[in-house]
Enzyme design. Structure first.
Site, short mmCIF file in Angstrom:
data_model
loop_
_atom_site.label_atom_id
_atom_site.label_comp_id
_atom_site.label_asym_id
_atom_site.label_seq_id
_atom_site.Cartn_x
_atom_site.Cartn_y
_atom_site.Cartn_z
N LYS A 119 -3.70 -2.36 1.05
CA LYS A 119 -3.01 -1.56 2.07
C LYS A 119 -3.81 -0.34 2.52
O LYS A 119 -3.74 0.06 3.68
CB LYS A 119 -1.62 -1.15 1.58
CG LYS A 119 -0.65 -2.33 1.48
CD LYS A 119 0.74 -1.86 1.10
CE LYS A 119 1.65 -3.06 0.88
NZ LYS A 119 3.02 -2.67 0.50
N ASP A 166 6.69 -0.85 5.73
CA ASP A 166 7.41 -0.59 4.46
C ASP A 166 8.35 0.59 4.67
O ASP A 166 9.47 0.61 4.13
CB ASP A 166 6.42 -0.25 3.33
CG ASP A 166 5.70 -1.49 2.81
OD1 ASP A 166 6.25 -2.60 2.93
OD2 ASP A 166 4.57 -1.33 2.28
P1 NDP Z 1 1.60 1.07 -6.97
O1 NDP Z 1 0.71 0.31 -7.91
O2 NDP Z 1 0.98 1.77 -5.82
O3 NDP Z 1 2.42 2.17 -7.83
C1 NDP Z 1 3.00 1.82 -9.04
C2 NDP Z 1 3.96 2.92 -9.50
O4 NDP Z 1 4.71 2.42 -10.62
C3 NDP Z 1 3.27 4.19 -9.96
O5 NDP Z 1 4.07 5.31 -9.62
C4 NDP Z 1 3.24 4.00 -11.48
O6 NDP Z 1 3.19 5.21 -12.21
C5 NDP Z 1 4.58 3.35 -11.71
N1 NDP Z 1 4.68 2.62 -12.96
C6 NDP Z 1 3.97 1.52 -13.33
N2 NDP Z 1 4.38 1.11 -14.56
C7 NDP Z 1 5.36 1.96 -14.95
C8 NDP Z 1 6.18 2.07 -16.11
N3 NDP Z 1 6.07 1.22 -17.14
N4 NDP Z 1 7.09 3.07 -16.16
C9 NDP Z 1 7.23 3.93 -15.15
N5 NDP Z 1 6.48 3.89 -14.03
C10 NDP Z 1 5.56 2.92 -13.93
O7 NDP Z 1 2.71 0.03 -6.51
P2 NDP Z 1 3.51 -0.03 -5.13
O8 NDP Z 1 3.97 1.34 -4.80
O9 NDP Z 1 2.73 -0.79 -4.14
O10 NDP Z 1 4.74 -0.94 -5.55
C11 NDP Z 1 5.79 -0.43 -6.40
C12 NDP Z 1 6.90 -1.47 -6.48
O11 NDP Z 1 7.51 -1.62 -5.20
C13 NDP Z 1 6.42 -2.86 -6.88
O12 NDP Z 1 7.39 -3.43 -7.73
C14 NDP Z 1 6.34 -3.61 -5.58
O13 NDP Z 1 6.50 -5.00 -5.74
C15 NDP Z 1 7.52 -3.00 -4.85
N6 NDP Z 1 7.43 -3.10 -3.40
C16 NDP Z 1 8.45 -3.77 -2.77
C17 NDP Z 1 8.46 -3.87 -1.42
C18 NDP Z 1 9.58 -4.61 -0.79
O14 NDP Z 1 9.49 -4.94 0.39
N7 NDP Z 1 10.66 -4.84 -1.51
C19 NDP Z 1 7.40 -3.29 -0.56
C20 NDP Z 1 6.39 -2.59 -1.32
C21 NDP Z 1 6.42 -2.51 -2.69
P3 NDP Z 1 1.77 5.85 -12.66
O15 NDP Z 1 1.31 6.68 -11.50
O16 NDP Z 1 2.14 6.67 -13.84
O17 NDP Z 1 0.85 4.70 -12.98
#
Ligand code: NDP
Length: 284
Positions: free
Chosen positions: A67, A103
């Protein structure tokens, strides 16, 4: 024949081809338009996208991990994509690549009512959290951000606005009803299986504190309903799940490419078909 695609890595799990193929059929475009999944590694992403217009593609969705790269290669970008710093939708017209971020619009379209005046808690500070924070602030909500890695929440708040929720107080604030809208934009619940209760513990909210006064949006989705969605529904919260957000972002992309009103119901049916089943509440 105009071609569309979703580009990512991995891509086999994507529901976008199924959803957009159903949408094109409902619009009567199934014979004229196609939508496919293309797996591309980061090193090849820019070259692959640049070649797409020559191959008959008029647009593409872009998903993890491309992205940021999608925005970087675009000749033109919408205000939302530029502010968020990421693009999930590309259009190819007149030799130019135009980037958009649906999004953000998709989240807003899925949200019941306006965000204006709402007190929102956004969990996460990754790409989707950026889109959610931007669109909520733009819509007049107050936004608090929590992230597992606090420095990323601080950086996000500095860049886009909102405030950082004090980690030690988030759970209490939720229990006391300080937020009317809670958004899970972390990967917790992603690929939900029937066994993700433990993972939910890594979020700073007590599911028992959720109730009728809360709206909950869970961006994550998997083969079954996420634990967070299940728990929030069981306690009477107004819930929007990740599949609805997926439909709405896809619909916004489709409108950009075709200029037509997207067939939301056909798209919903397609993403919820077959393998997705709501999970049974173990207490019932
Ligand atoms: P990113 O990889 O950019 O961000 C991941 C986030 O999740 C970070 O804030 C990370 O925290 C956090 N995280 C990961 N593991 C854990 C954990 N065990 N406990 C707490 N926090 C955690 O992902 P995206 O933002 O692209 O996607 C996030 C979610 O949104 C995904 O599940 C994705 O599938 C979903 N999504 C859904 C969409 C839809 O249309 N429904 C569209 C876009 C995304 P840290 O910074 O500490 O690593």
């Amino acid at each position: 024949m105009p071609k569309l695609a979703v580009v990512g890595q991995p891509i086999s799990h994507s529901r976008s081809p199924m959803m957009h193929t159903a949408a094109l059929a409902a619009l009567g475009l199934a014979r004229a338009w196609t939508y496919e999944a293309i797996e591309v590694a980061p090193d090849h992403f820019a070259a692959r996208v640049r070649a797409m217009p020559r191959e008959g593609f008029v647009g593409a969705n872009v998903t993890v991990p491309h992205k940021l790269a999608a925005l970087a290669l675009a000749d033109e970008a919408s205000e939302a994509a530029s502010a968020i710093g990421a693009a999930n939708t590309l259009s190819f017209a007149g030799g130019r690549v135009v980037a958009e971020n649906t999004d953000a619009i998709g989240f807003l379209d899925a949200l019941p009512g306006s965000p204006e005046g709402k007190s929102a808690l956004v969990l996460g500070a990754g790409g989707s959290a950026r889109a959610v924070v931007w669109v909520l602030l733009d819509g007049g909500a107050e936004v608090a951000i929590w992230n597992r890695t606090p420095a990323r929440a601080e950086a996000l708040a500095r860049e886009l606005g909102g405030r950082v929720a004090k980690p030690s107080r988030v759970a209490d604030a939720v229990s006391m009803g300080a937020y009317d809208l809670i958004v899970n934009a972390t990967t917790v619940g992603m690929g939900a299986s029937s066994n993700d209760r433990a993972e939910l513990m890594s979020l700073p909210i007590d599911a028992d504190a959720l109730g009728e006064k809360h709206q909950l949006v869970d961006l994550a989705y998997g083969a079954v309903e996420t634990e967070l969605v299940r728990a929030a529904k069981a306690r009477g919260a107004q819930v929007v799940d990740g599949l609805e957000v997926l439909v709405r972002q896809g619909a916004a992309s489709l409108r950009i490419w075709t200029g037509l009103d997207p067939p939301i119901e056909a798209m919903r049916e397609a993403v919820r078909a077959s393998e997705w089943q709501p999970k049974k509440d173990p207490r019932t």
